[in-house]
Enzyme design. Structure first.
Site, PDB file in Angstrom:
ATOM      1  N   HIS A 182      -1.693   6.845   7.214  1.00 44.44           N
ATOM      2  CA  HIS A 182      -3.078   6.344   7.305  1.00 44.44           C
ATOM      3  C   HIS A 182      -3.945   7.269   8.157  1.00 44.44           C
ATOM      4  O   HIS A 182      -3.463   7.877   9.108  1.00 44.44           O
ATOM      5  CB  HIS A 182      -3.120   4.945   7.945  1.00 44.44           C
ATOM      6  CG  HIS A 182      -2.546   3.868   7.080  1.00 44.44           C
ATOM      7  ND1 HIS A 182      -3.309   3.164   6.169  1.00 44.44           N
ATOM      8  CD2 HIS A 182      -1.288   3.374   6.979  1.00 44.44           C
ATOM      9  CE1 HIS A 182      -2.538   2.266   5.550  1.00 44.44           C
ATOM     10  NE2 HIS A 182      -1.302   2.380   6.019  1.00 44.44           N
TER      11      HIS A 182
ATOM     12  N   ASP B  33       0.830  -1.218   0.000  1.00 43.90           N
ATOM     13  CA  ASP B  33       0.000   0.000   0.000  1.00 43.90           C
ATOM     14  C   ASP B  33       0.866   1.271   0.000  1.00 43.90           C
ATOM     15  O   ASP B  33       0.352   2.387  -0.081  1.00 43.90           O
ATOM     16  CB  ASP B  33      -1.006   0.004   1.171  1.00 43.90           C
ATOM     17  CG  ASP B  33      -0.358  -0.026   2.539  1.00 43.90           C
ATOM     18  OD1 ASP B  33       0.588  -0.820   2.734  1.00 43.90           O
ATOM     19  OD2 ASP B  33      -0.794   0.741   3.421  1.00 43.90           O
TER      20      ASP B  33
END
Ligand code: ZN
Ligand code: FE
Length: 257
Positions: free
Chosen positions: A170, A56
Site C-alpha cells: 500500500h 484486496d
C-alpha cells in the site's frame, strides 16, 4: 530484473517483478490491471505470489490464473483461492534462476508470509515482498495476531540485508510519516525522507520500493527499541520498559492518530 508497482483500488500496489519476457505478480487484488500491464509490456506471467488472504490481495487470483495458467503460491495457513502451492516459513522455490525464500510474518493476519529473494549478481538488489506487514514508515494493523508476533515478524525482516528493496502493498507512506514525526520529531533523516516523499507524491510518483536501510532509519515500528521511541511512548503510557508493551502502545497510538 525490474520492479513495477501497478496501482490498484485507492492505494494498493500490485508488484510486477520481471525481466524483458517473464513476470511474477504479487497480491493481485485486481486481475484487469495486471492483464493490461502484461499486454503492454509483452510479458508472460509465470507465477502469482500471495502474502495473505485479504480480498484486496487475492481478488484477481482466479481470473489471472485462468487467463495465464500461472502457478499460484500462497500461505499454507490461510484460505486463499486454490489450487495453490502452500508455503511455510523456510520454504524456498526458484523462478527464472532466482531463489525465493518464504518468511513467516504473523501479526496483520495469522498466516501472513513474506517473499524474499537474495541479490543475484552485481546489478540486482535483494527484493522483499512483505504484503501488509511492513509499510514505508509504518506496519500493518493487528487484525489477527498479537503485538508480540508482529514485533517478532518485523525483527525477521529487519535482519535482511540493508540494500533490500522493500515492496509494500500500500501507498501509506505520507500518513505513516506524519505519525513517525510525532513520535520522533528530532529525527533528521526522517524529516529529509518526508520531504523527498512529499515531492514524489506531488509528482504522482510512488514512494516505493523503499530500502531496508531507509526503513531502519525512519520507521518507528522498526525502531521501537530506540531510546527516542521508547521515551515518546512511555511518556504517554508507562510500559515499565517492556519491549512488547512499548510496541503494542506504539501500534495503539498509531491506530488513534
Ligand atoms: Zn491486508
Ligand atoms: Fe491490504
Amino acid at each position: 530484473m525490474q520492479l513495477t508497482p501497478l496501482p490498484a483500488f485507492n492505494d494498493n500496489y500490485l508488484w510486477l517483478w520481471h525481466n524483458s519476457t517473464h513476470a511474477v505478480v504479487v497480491d493481485p487484488g485486481d486481475a484487469k490491471v495486471v492483464l493490461q500491464a502484461l499486454e503492454h509490456l509483452q510479458l508472460h506471467l509465470d507465477a502469482i505470489l500471495v502474502t495473505h488472504h485479504h480480498a484486496d490481495h487475492t481478488g484477481g487470483v482466479d481470473l489471472l490464473r485462468e487467463a495465464t495458467q500461472a502457478l499460484v503460491y500462497g500461505p499454507a495457513g490461510e484460505n486463499i483461492p486454490g489450487p495453490h502451492v502452500a508455503l511455510r516459513g523456510g520454504d524456498t522455490f526458484d523462478w527464472q534462476g532466482h531463489r525465493i525464500e518464504v518468511i513467516d510474518v504473523p501479526g496483520h493476519t495469522a498466516g501472513h508470509i513474506a517473499y524474499f529473494s537474495p541479490a543475484l549478481g552485481a546489478d540486482n538488489a535483494p527484493v522483499l515482498f512483505c504484503g501488509d506487514t511492513l509499510f514505508s514508515g509504518g506496519c500493518g494493523r493487528l487484525f489477527e495476531g498479537t503485538a508480540a508476533q508482529m514485533l517478532n515478524s518485523l525483527d525477521r525482516l529487519a535482519a535482511l540485508p540493508g540494500a533490500t528493496r522493500v515492496c509494500c502493498a500500500h501507498e501509506y507512506t505520507l500518513s505513516n510519516l506524519r505519525f513517525a514525526l510525532a513520535v520522533e520529531p528530532d529525527n533528521a533523516e526522517l524529516k529529509a525522507y518526508h520531504d523527498r516523499c512529499q515531492q514524489w507524491r506531488a509528482n504522482g510518483q510512488p514512494t516505493l520500493p523503499s530500502t531496508l536501510l531507509q526503513e531502519l532509519a525512519i520507521n518507528p515500528f522498526l525502531r521501537s527499541r530506540q531510546a527516542s521511541v521508547v521515551q515518546a511512548v512511555e511518556q504517554r503510557v508507562p510500559c515499565g520498559g517492556d519491549e512488547v508493551a512499548v510496541f503494542a502502545q506504539l501500534r495503539e497510538w498509531k491506530n488513534k492518530f
